[in-house]
Motif scaffolding. Structure first.
Motif, mmCIF file in Angstrom:
data_model
loop_
_atom_site.group_PDB
_atom_site.id
_atom_site.type_symbol
_atom_site.label_atom_id
_atom_site.label_comp_id
_atom_site.label_asym_id
_atom_site.label_seq_id
_atom_site.Cartn_x
_atom_site.Cartn_y
_atom_site.Cartn_z
ATOM 1 N N CYS A 22 0.854 -1.182 0.000
ATOM 2 C CA CYS A 22 0.000 0.000 0.000
ATOM 3 C C CYS A 22 0.882 1.221 0.000
ATOM 4 N N CYS A 23 0.251 2.391 -0.123
ATOM 5 C CA CYS A 23 1.002 3.610 -0.320
ATOM 6 C C CYS A 23 0.351 4.738 0.445
ATOM 7 N N ASN A 24 1.140 5.547 1.129
ATOM 8 C CA ASN A 24 0.663 6.742 1.802
ATOM 9 C C ASN A 24 1.254 7.959 1.114
ATOM 10 N N TYR A 65 -6.673 3.128 3.317
ATOM 11 C CA TYR A 65 -7.366 3.362 2.053
ATOM 12 C C TYR A 65 -6.387 3.863 0.994
ATOM 13 N N GLY A 66 -5.353 4.586 1.433
ATOM 14 C CA GLY A 66 -4.306 5.045 0.526
ATOM 15 C C GLY A 66 -4.839 5.917 -0.581
ATOM 16 N N ASP A 67 -4.351 5.678 -1.797
ATOM 17 C CA ASP A 67 -4.844 6.396 -2.978
ATOM 18 C C ASP A 67 -6.152 5.738 -3.405
ATOM 19 N N PHE A 68 -7.224 6.525 -3.469
ATOM 20 C CA PHE A 68 -8.595 5.997 -3.569
ATOM 21 C C PHE A 68 -9.220 6.434 -4.892
ATOM 22 N N MET A 97 -6.298 7.699 4.427
ATOM 23 C CA MET A 97 -6.570 7.939 3.014
ATOM 24 C C MET A 97 -5.729 9.127 2.582
ATOM 25 N N SER A 98 -4.924 8.939 1.554
ATOM 26 C CA SER A 98 -3.968 9.971 1.176
ATOM 27 C C SER A 98 -4.438 10.850 0.025
ATOM 28 N N SER A 99 -5.212 10.308 -0.905
ATOM 29 C CA SER A 99 -5.688 11.093 -2.039
ATOM 30 C C SER A 99 -6.875 10.387 -2.669
ATOM 31 N N PHE A 100 -7.586 11.097 -3.542
ATOM 32 C CA PHE A 100 -8.724 10.480 -4.220
ATOM 33 C C PHE A 100 -8.827 10.977 -5.653
ATOM 34 N N VAL A 101 -9.402 10.143 -6.503
ATOM 35 C CA VAL A 101 -9.849 10.520 -7.836
ATOM 36 C C VAL A 101 -11.289 10.042 -7.955
ATOM 37 N N ALA A 102 -12.189 10.933 -8.340
ATOM 38 C CA ALA A 102 -13.602 10.607 -8.509
ATOM 39 C C ALA A 102 -13.967 10.791 -9.973
ATOM 40 N N VAL A 103 -14.481 9.745 -10.601
ATOM 41 C CA VAL A 103 -14.752 9.748 -12.037
ATOM 42 C C VAL A 103 -16.252 9.685 -12.289
ATOM 43 N N THR A 104 -16.722 10.506 -13.211
ATOM 44 C CA THR A 104 -18.092 10.432 -13.692
ATOM 45 C C THR A 104 -18.083 10.598 -15.197
ATOM 46 N N ALA A 105 -19.044 10.003 -15.874
ATOM 47 C CA ALA A 105 -19.140 10.140 -17.326
ATOM 48 C C ALA A 105 -20.002 11.322 -17.734
ATOM 49 N N MET A 155 -2.378 4.362 -10.415
ATOM 50 C CA MET A 155 -2.643 3.143 -9.661
ATOM 51 C C MET A 155 -3.226 3.521 -8.306
ATOM 52 N N PHE A 156 -4.105 2.654 -7.796
ATOM 53 C CA PHE A 156 -4.836 2.966 -6.573
ATOM 54 C C PHE A 156 -4.781 1.798 -5.591
ATOM 55 N N ASP A 157 -4.773 2.161 -4.311
ATOM 56 C CA ASP A 157 -4.838 1.153 -3.252
ATOM 57 C C ASP A 157 -6.257 0.641 -3.065
#
Length: 317
Positions: A22-24, A65-68, A97-105, A155-157
């Motif tokens: 995992c990654c922080n 949760y790491g990179d989410f 939880m270190s970061s997040f990316v939220a995707v929507t179409a 890449m995500f945890d």
């Protein structure tokens, strides 16, 4: 070795596990919107059983949760992620939880979620982006229909697919069987993927619950008449079978039954009403208006004789 924990209730959670790694990253989080720390998986004043299960599972796994990645975001899932960012902001926290990316179409969804990310004080910890997982992808890594750029090389945890499977038919028809392979490319070794979904509503049901079957059919008919595509939910056995075909091992299944009261049912009636301006034929539109109103009144009558004003039907997974 790839293993899978498959979780099913009125939503289902699928947990993909690889070798532990995992990654922080980010070490601080804004103190804005501390109220999010009290969110703790609540939905309409009640503990959300699915999100609560995911949190308990993550804690039992002992991984941050790491990179989410929220692979199919919306206001509700983003609010939960924001609460996790606030609750687990300390790098020393085992669930950090270190970061997040939220995707929507959908660009409108992106704007709405972006505004909420700013309001909840997590905008600097990640990004809300618009894109389609089907664009430029096939399972032979031969790009077509444009370049595969969504989350390219990221890449995500932890990956969350919150009711994403059912939404794919609207945004990327016939891509459901490729979705897991597409997302797998972004999961780190030792990472975890959670999937939730709704088991399809049956064609008909005994007793009071049949009214909801009829309402969902009317809703979808209205969507089609408005020249749009309805969502298409998939049953747990299809999900399990498809995951096995991708080389994932299903190790656990749990189910949460759904209870419908007028508030929940009326959302589907209102979804049908929202399509009416897009039905161009006046006679057809007026017919659908009457059908919606008639079912609305019938629903109220049915619920009056139901204990507690509600009935059970189906489940989420």
């Amino acid at each position: 070795m790839k293993t899978l924990l498959y979780y099913s209730i009125t939503t289902i959670a699928l947990i993909l596990t690889w070798e532990n790694r995992c990654c922080n990253a980010l070490s601080t989080v804004s103190e804005k919107a501390l109220v999010l720390s009290e969110f703790v998986t609540y939905n309409e004043g009640k503990v959300d059983p699915v999100l609560n299960y995911i949190e308990n599972t993550q804690e039992s796994l002992g991984r941050p949760y790491g990179d989410f990645l929220d692979a199919g975001t919306g206001i509700y899932s983003l609010r939960w992620i924001a609460s996790l960012l606030h609750r687990h902001s300390n790098p020393g926290d085992k669930l950090h939880m270190s970061s997040f990316v939220a995707v929507t179409a959908d660009e409108n969804f992106r704007r709405d979620c972006q505004a909420k990310a700013e309001e909840w004080g997590v905008n600097d910890l990640g990004e809300v982006c618009v894109g389609n997982w089907a664009a430029g992808y096939n399972d032979n890594n031969i790009e077509h229909n444009g370049e595969e750029t969504l989350c390219k090389s990221k890449m995500f945890d932890t990956i969350l697919c919150d009711y994403l499977v059912g939404a794919v038919d609207y945004f990327a028809p016939f891509f459901q069987d490729q979705l897991f392979l597409r997302l797998d490319k972004h999961l780190k070794p030792g990472g975890v993927m959670y999937l939730t979904g709704l088991n399809p509503i049956p064609e008909k049901a005994d007793g009071a619950a049949d009214i909801f079957c009829r309402i969902t059919k009317l809703r979808d008919a209205c969507i089609l008449l408005a020249r749009a595509r309805p969502y298409r939910e998939f049953p747990t056995d299809w999900v399990v079978r498809t995951l096995k075909q991708t080389g994932l091992k299903v190790t656990n299944v749990q189910i949460f039954k759904n209870t419908y009261d007028y508030a929940k049912i009326s959302r589907q009636l209102n979804a049908a009403r929202s399509t009416l301006p897009f039905i161009k034929n006046d006679d057809l539109r007026n017919t659908m208006i009457k059908q919606i109103d008639d079912l609305d009144e019938e629903c109220k009558t049915v619920l009056e004789i139901c204990p507690g004003g509600s009935f059970e039907l189906g489940f989420d997974w």
